[in-house]
Write an enzyme that holds these catalytic residues in place. Structure first.
Site, PDB file in Angstrom:
ATOM      1  N   SER A   1       0.799  -1.225   0.000  1.00  0.00           N
ATOM      2  CA  SER A   1       0.000   0.000   0.000  1.00  0.00           C
ATOM      3  C   SER A   1       0.834   1.280   0.000  1.00  0.00           C
ATOM      4  CB  SER A   1      -0.936   0.024   1.211  1.00  0.00           C
ATOM      5  OG  SER A   1      -1.595   1.266   1.285  1.00  0.00           O
TER       6      SER A   1
ATOM      7  N   HIS B   1      -0.862  -1.510  -6.897  1.00  0.00           N
ATOM      8  CA  HIS B   1      -0.670  -2.039  -5.549  1.00  0.00           C
ATOM      9  C   HIS B   1      -2.006  -2.375  -4.904  1.00  0.00           C
ATOM     10  CE1 HIS B   1      -2.122   1.302  -2.921  1.00  0.00           C
ATOM     11  NE2 HIS B   1      -1.823   2.063  -3.961  1.00  0.00           N
ATOM     12  N   CYS B   2      -1.932  -3.200  -3.859  1.00  0.00           N
ATOM     13  CA  CYS B   2      -3.093  -3.459  -2.999  1.00  0.00           C
ATOM     14  C   CYS B   2      -2.656  -3.144  -1.573  1.00  0.00           C
ATOM     15  CB  CYS B   2      -3.633  -4.877  -3.178  1.00  0.00           C
ATOM     16  SG  CYS B   2      -2.411  -6.195  -2.980  1.00  0.00           S
ATOM     17  N   ALA B   3      -2.974  -3.988  -0.615  1.00  0.00           N
ATOM     18  CA  ALA B   3      -2.566  -3.722   0.771  1.00  0.00           C
ATOM     19  C   ALA B   3      -1.157  -4.243   1.043  1.00  0.00           C
ATOM     20  CB  ALA B   3      -3.556  -4.340   1.749  1.00  0.00           C
TER      21      ALA B   3
ATOM     22  N   THR C   1      -2.442  -7.755  -6.202  1.00  0.00           N
ATOM     23  CA  THR C   1      -1.292  -7.312  -6.994  1.00  0.00           C
ATOM     24  C   THR C   1      -0.644  -8.492  -7.711  1.00  0.00           C
ATOM     25  OG1 THR C   1      -0.876  -5.437  -5.530  1.00  0.00           O
ATOM     26  CG2 THR C   1       0.981  -6.219  -6.833  1.00  0.00           C
TER      27      THR C   1
END
Length: 243
Positions: free
Chosen positions: A37, A138-140, A146
């Protein structure tokens, strides 16, 4: 070239360049990045590192409620921000039953994303293919959502599965940090699933095999279900590949 880009607050920011393709080309360095993130970017030092990469497009794969809770990358001149939440069925990885096959379980969640997030996944590919400047998605944790996007992109670029799986598994280097971040954010909770933060090759190999079984090939999933045509694939290859 450096695959892992060092930040103080990020643990999983990587350049996707350098992977060879089956037709003798390779992915350009400094054009496509994947990350955990970017909502964690706040220090002047980290923001300076980010700026130096020349990134012009940020694609945030998280749910809007995740962004509301954890923040997004600061607004920057010359950086376009897009929120495309590809996952539609939230689940808590910390609470995964320790008795289930963890890698099969995760692969099944990836299959749900591939089924539910068709419109958003296609938009991600379109944005990357059209971008004039470097892109980061992106993700977390930079692991699952991702990881799925990365695997689809590398497949469309004709990168062999062995390298796709290796790229996915590089998140294992960040696992201790991801676990530590979870504990810091969840005081008093028990991390029930011992595989939290893990990203072994088996997961993405299951995912690619499942897509092949269901659609004939991963490329067929992209061209059929996602509606990614040859012109879009050509634009992606032209932008991201080099001799």
């Amino acid at each position: 070239m450096t695959r892992h880009i060092a930040f103080k607050a990020l643990h999983n920011f990587r350049d996707m360049g350098g992977y060879p393709t089956s037709d003798g080309l390779s992915v350009r360095w400094g054009r496509l990045y994947r990350s955990d993130s970017l909502g964690k970017l706040s220090s002047p030092e980290d923001l300076a590192v980010f700026r130096d990469l020349g990134i012009g497009t940020v694609i945030d794969l998280r749910y809007p409620w995740e962004i509301a809770a954890k923040g997004r990358i600061p607004v920057m001149d010359g950086v376009a921000y897009h929120n495309l939440s590809i996952e539609h069925r939230p689940y808590d990885q910390a609470e995964i039953d320790p008795d289930v096959d963890p890698w099969r379980y995760l692969a099944d969640r990836f299959a749900e994303v591939a089924e539910d997030g068709v419109a958003e996944i296609r938009q991600v590919i379109e944005l990357i293919a059209a971008a004039d400047h470097p892109v980061v998605f992106h993700c977390a944790s930079g692991k699952d959502r991702t990881g799925l996007i990365a695997a689809l992109l590398l497949t469309l670029l004709d990168v062999p599965e062995v390298d796709i799986a290796a790229d996915f598994a590089l998140t294992e280097l960040a696992t201790p940090h991801l676990v530590a971040d979870w504990h810091a954010a969840n005081p008093g909770r028990t991390l029930r699933w011992p595989g939290y933060g893990r990203a072994p090759e088996d997961v993405i190999r299951h995912v690619l095999a499942d897509l092949t079984a269901a659609h004939g090939s991963v490329r067929a999933y992209a061209t059929g279900t996602l509606g990614v045509n040859e012109e879009l694939i050509g634009a992606l290859r032209s932008r991201l590949l080099t001799a």
